[in-house]
Motif scaffolding. Sequence first.
Motif, PDB file in Angstrom:
ATOM      1  N   LYS A 112       0.834  -1.208   0.000  1.00 30.05           N
ATOM      2  CA  LYS A 112       0.000   0.000   0.000  1.00 30.05           C
ATOM      3  C   LYS A 112       0.865   1.253   0.000  1.00 30.05           C
ATOM      4  O   LYS A 112       0.551   2.241  -0.685  1.00 30.05           O
ATOM      5  N   GLU A 113       1.968   1.238   0.744  1.00 31.21           N
ATOM      6  CA  GLU A 113       2.850   2.396   0.742  1.00 31.21           C
ATOM      7  C   GLU A 113       3.436   2.624  -0.648  1.00 31.21           C
ATOM      8  O   GLU A 113       3.510   3.762  -1.122  1.00 31.21           O
ATOM      9  N   TYR A 114       3.865   1.552  -1.306  1.00 32.69           N
ATOM     10  CA  TYR A 114       4.415   1.679  -2.655  1.00 32.69           C
ATOM     11  C   TYR A 114       3.385   2.300  -3.596  1.00 32.69           C
ATOM     12  O   TYR A 114       3.711   3.187  -4.400  1.00 32.69           O
ATOM     13  N   GLU A 115       2.142   1.868  -3.463  1.00 34.52           N
ATOM     14  CA  GLU A 115       1.070   2.416  -4.300  1.00 34.52           C
ATOM     15  C   GLU A 115       0.873   3.907  -4.043  1.00 34.52           C
ATOM     16  O   GLU A 115       0.743   4.695  -4.987  1.00 34.52           O
ATOM     17  N   HIS A 116       0.843   4.290  -2.756  1.00 34.93           N
ATOM     18  CA  HIS A 116       0.667   5.711  -2.420  1.00 34.93           C
ATOM     19  C   HIS A 116       1.803   6.556  -2.993  1.00 34.93           C
ATOM     20  O   HIS A 116       1.576   7.632  -3.563  1.00 34.93           O
ATOM     21  N   ILE A 117       3.020   6.075  -2.826  1.00 35.37           N
ATOM     22  CA  ILE A 117       4.177   6.874  -3.242  1.00 35.37           C
ATOM     23  C   ILE A 117       4.232   7.004  -4.767  1.00 35.37           C
ATOM     24  O   ILE A 117       4.510   8.093  -5.292  1.00 35.37           O
ATOM     25  N   THR A 118       3.959   5.941  -5.490  1.00 35.10           N
ATOM     26  CA  THR A 118       3.976   6.046  -6.944  1.00 35.10           C
ATOM     27  C   THR A 118       2.880   6.996  -7.438  1.00 35.10           C
ATOM     28  O   THR A 118       3.086   7.737  -8.405  1.00 35.10           O
ATOM     29  N   GLN A 119       1.736   6.997  -6.772  1.00 36.06           N
ATOM     30  CA  GLN A 119       0.672   7.941  -7.128  1.00 36.06           C
ATOM     31  C   GLN A 119       1.124   9.372  -6.866  1.00 36.06           C
ATOM     32  O   GLN A 119       0.876  10.278  -7.676  1.00 36.06           O
ATOM     33  N   MET A 120       1.771   9.594  -5.727  1.00 39.12           N
ATOM     34  CA  MET A 120       2.247  10.941  -5.407  1.00 39.12           C
ATOM     35  C   MET A 120       3.290  11.412  -6.416  1.00 39.12           C
ATOM     36  O   MET A 120       3.266  12.565  -6.863  1.00 39.12           O
ATOM     37  N   VAL A 121       4.191  10.513  -6.780  1.00 35.46           N
ATOM     38  CA  VAL A 121       5.209  10.867  -7.769  1.00 35.46           C
ATOM     39  C   VAL A 121       4.554  11.209  -9.107  1.00 35.46           C
ATOM     40  O   VAL A 121       4.932  12.177  -9.779  1.00 35.46           O
ATOM     41  N   SER A 122       3.533  10.429  -9.496  1.00 31.51           N
ATOM     42  CA  SER A 122       2.862  10.684 -10.766  1.00 31.51           C
ATOM     43  C   SER A 122       2.129  12.020 -10.775  1.00 31.51           C
ATOM     44  O   SER A 122       1.903  12.605 -11.837  1.00 31.51           O
ATOM     45  N   HIS A 123       1.757  12.506  -9.587  1.00 33.36           N
ATOM     46  CA  HIS A 123       1.088  13.804  -9.483  1.00 33.36           C
ATOM     47  C   HIS A 123       2.074  14.943  -9.213  1.00 33.36           C
ATOM     48  O   HIS A 123       1.657  16.054  -8.902  1.00 33.36           O
ATOM     49  N   GLY A 124       3.363  14.644  -9.307  1.00 31.91           N
ATOM     50  CA  GLY A 124       4.359  15.705  -9.250  1.00 31.91           C
ATOM     51  C   GLY A 124       4.754  16.171  -7.876  1.00 31.91           C
ATOM     52  O   GLY A 124       5.132  17.342  -7.709  1.00 31.91           O
ATOM     53  N   MET A 125       4.702  15.288  -6.862  1.00 31.97           N
ATOM     54  CA  MET A 125       5.156  15.688  -5.530  1.00 31.97           C
ATOM     55  C   MET A 125       6.603  16.174  -5.605  1.00 31.97           C
ATOM     56  O   MET A 125       7.449  15.554  -6.245  1.00 31.97           O
ATOM     57  N   ASP A 126       6.871  17.277  -4.920  1.00 33.65           N
ATOM     58  CA  ASP A 126       8.232  17.820  -4.932  1.00 33.65           C
ATOM     59  C   ASP A 126       9.152  17.079  -3.976  1.00 33.65           C
ATOM     60  O   ASP A 126      10.370  17.042  -4.181  1.00 33.65           O
ATOM     61  N   ALA A 127       8.596  16.517  -2.896  1.00 31.14           N
ATOM     62  CA  ALA A 127       9.406  15.843  -1.880  1.00 31.14           C
ATOM     63  C   ALA A 127       8.493  14.929  -1.073  1.00 31.14           C
ATOM     64  O   ALA A 127       7.267  14.992  -1.193  1.00 31.14           O
ATOM     65  N   LEU A 128       9.102  14.091  -0.240  1.00 30.12           N
ATOM     66  CA  LEU A 128       8.327  13.137   0.557  1.00 30.12           C
ATOM     67  C   LEU A 128       8.891  13.018   1.966  1.00 30.12           C
ATOM     68  O   LEU A 128      10.120  12.999   2.155  1.00 30.12           O
ATOM     69  N   ILE A 129       8.005  12.901   2.953  1.00 29.25           N
ATOM     70  CA  ILE A 129       8.378  12.540   4.313  1.00 29.25           C
ATOM     71  C   ILE A 129       7.765  11.172   4.593  1.00 29.25           C
ATOM     72  O   ILE A 129       6.577  10.949   4.341  1.00 29.25           O
ATOM     73  N   LEU A 130       8.592  10.250   5.094  1.00 32.29           N
ATOM     74  CA  LEU A 130       8.170   8.876   5.333  1.00 32.29           C
ATOM     75  C   LEU A 130       8.484   8.489   6.780  1.00 32.29           C
ATOM     76  O   LEU A 130       9.239   9.185   7.468  1.00 32.29           O
ATOM     77  N   VAL A 131       7.912   7.387   7.230  1.00 30.31           N
ATOM     78  CA  VAL A 131       8.108   6.921   8.606  1.00 30.31           C
ATOM     79  C   VAL A 131       8.834   5.588   8.586  1.00 30.31           C
ATOM     80  O   VAL A 131       8.390   4.639   7.939  1.00 30.31           O
ATOM     81  N   GLY A 132       9.962   5.524   9.304  1.00 31.58           N
ATOM     82  CA  GLY A 132      10.673   4.265   9.461  1.00 31.58           C
ATOM     83  C   GLY A 132      11.424   3.818   8.221  1.00 31.58           C
ATOM     84  O   GLY A 132      11.493   4.527   7.212  1.00 31.58           O
ATOM     85  N   GLN A 133      11.985   2.597   8.315  1.00 30.10           N
ATOM     86  CA  GLN A 133      12.852   2.085   7.261  1.00 30.10           C
ATOM     87  C   GLN A 133      12.306   0.838   6.563  1.00 30.10           C
ATOM     88  O   GLN A 133      12.914   0.369   5.596  1.00 30.10           O
ATOM     89  N   SER A 134      11.205   0.300   7.040  1.00 29.83           N
ATOM     90  CA  SER A 134      10.671  -0.941   6.469  1.00 29.83           C
ATOM     91  C   SER A 134       9.831  -0.635   5.231  1.00 29.83           C
ATOM     92  O   SER A 134       8.674  -0.228   5.342  1.00 29.83           O
TER      93      SER A 134
END
Length: 344
Positions: A112-134
Amino acid sequence: MKAHNNLSADPTMKDVAIAAGVASVTVSRYLNDPAVVSDRTKQKIDAAIKQLNYVPHAAARTLASKRSRMIGAVIPSLDSSLFGRTIEVFQNQISTAGYNMMLASNNYNIEKEYEHITQMVSHGMDALILVGQSRDKHIYELLQAKSIPYVLTWAVDDNFEHPCIGFDNQAAAGDITRYLLHLGHTKFAMISGFTENNDRALNRLIGVRAALEKQNLSLSDDNLLQSKFGIEEGREAFRLLMSRANKPTAIICGSEPFAYGVIFEAKNMGIKIPEEVSIVGFDDMALASNITPRLTTIRTPQEQMGMLAAKYLVSRLNGEDIPLPQPLATELVVRESCAPPPKS
């Protein structure tokens, strides 16, 4: 601000410029990078935007500036206020630099995280804040290929592979375990979140076990209960632990909602805290200092992580090479939920 009588149902940037009495290029600069415009000019443009009900066209702005002015935030859960404190500070900080935030929850699910991040990238997110390393390693490959700055929070990276602004979960768990050892406890149990796909929960468990091993003690598999986070889950775990012949005298809760459930269920069962069993939590959420008995816990730097993560990403987006801070400090907060083990 100049009068602007011919209000359009779909006002343009030029309409805003006329209403504010500034050049269109000044409005464009303000929308794409508010920091380059004076406070007085900002006020005039803001007033014009409100008067005209002007909404910038996101796609056009992105094409013109090569920036969406959006930063994505993906957190494990929206169920509790735990991540909310960090995210609120983060959002407030980036907004002063002219950025907005898009928020998503992955429910501790890597796919689910991978899906969210790829969607954000496709919408032109300038940067990302994430939680943890897993997470899926392909996420890092994607972000690096797209030159999208990111920062990990709530963790530290001993290998220095990824930018992290967080604290040492293992060391913090060791601190609170040693406190219970100092009180004289030898019979331990732990209520933990699922450690699979959750490096924070795993490192807290490692910290507890390492502190016990130094005293030639151990945390048996029977006394380690893993579940999803929640108050009811804490209640259920406590009932199970206290139904056994060899009851623990100290219960370490790897997340605070577990501890709240334990305290509520102890009252229901007529078990006294801390006279019969000591309870500790982790994170120092709002209820910790207001529940009875008040909870001994680890205070984590939630607001500090949000502020520093925002400053780091905005600086990166401005082309600045900002150093990352050392692991942030945690604090053992001693309250009323712990005492030496009962003599019997």
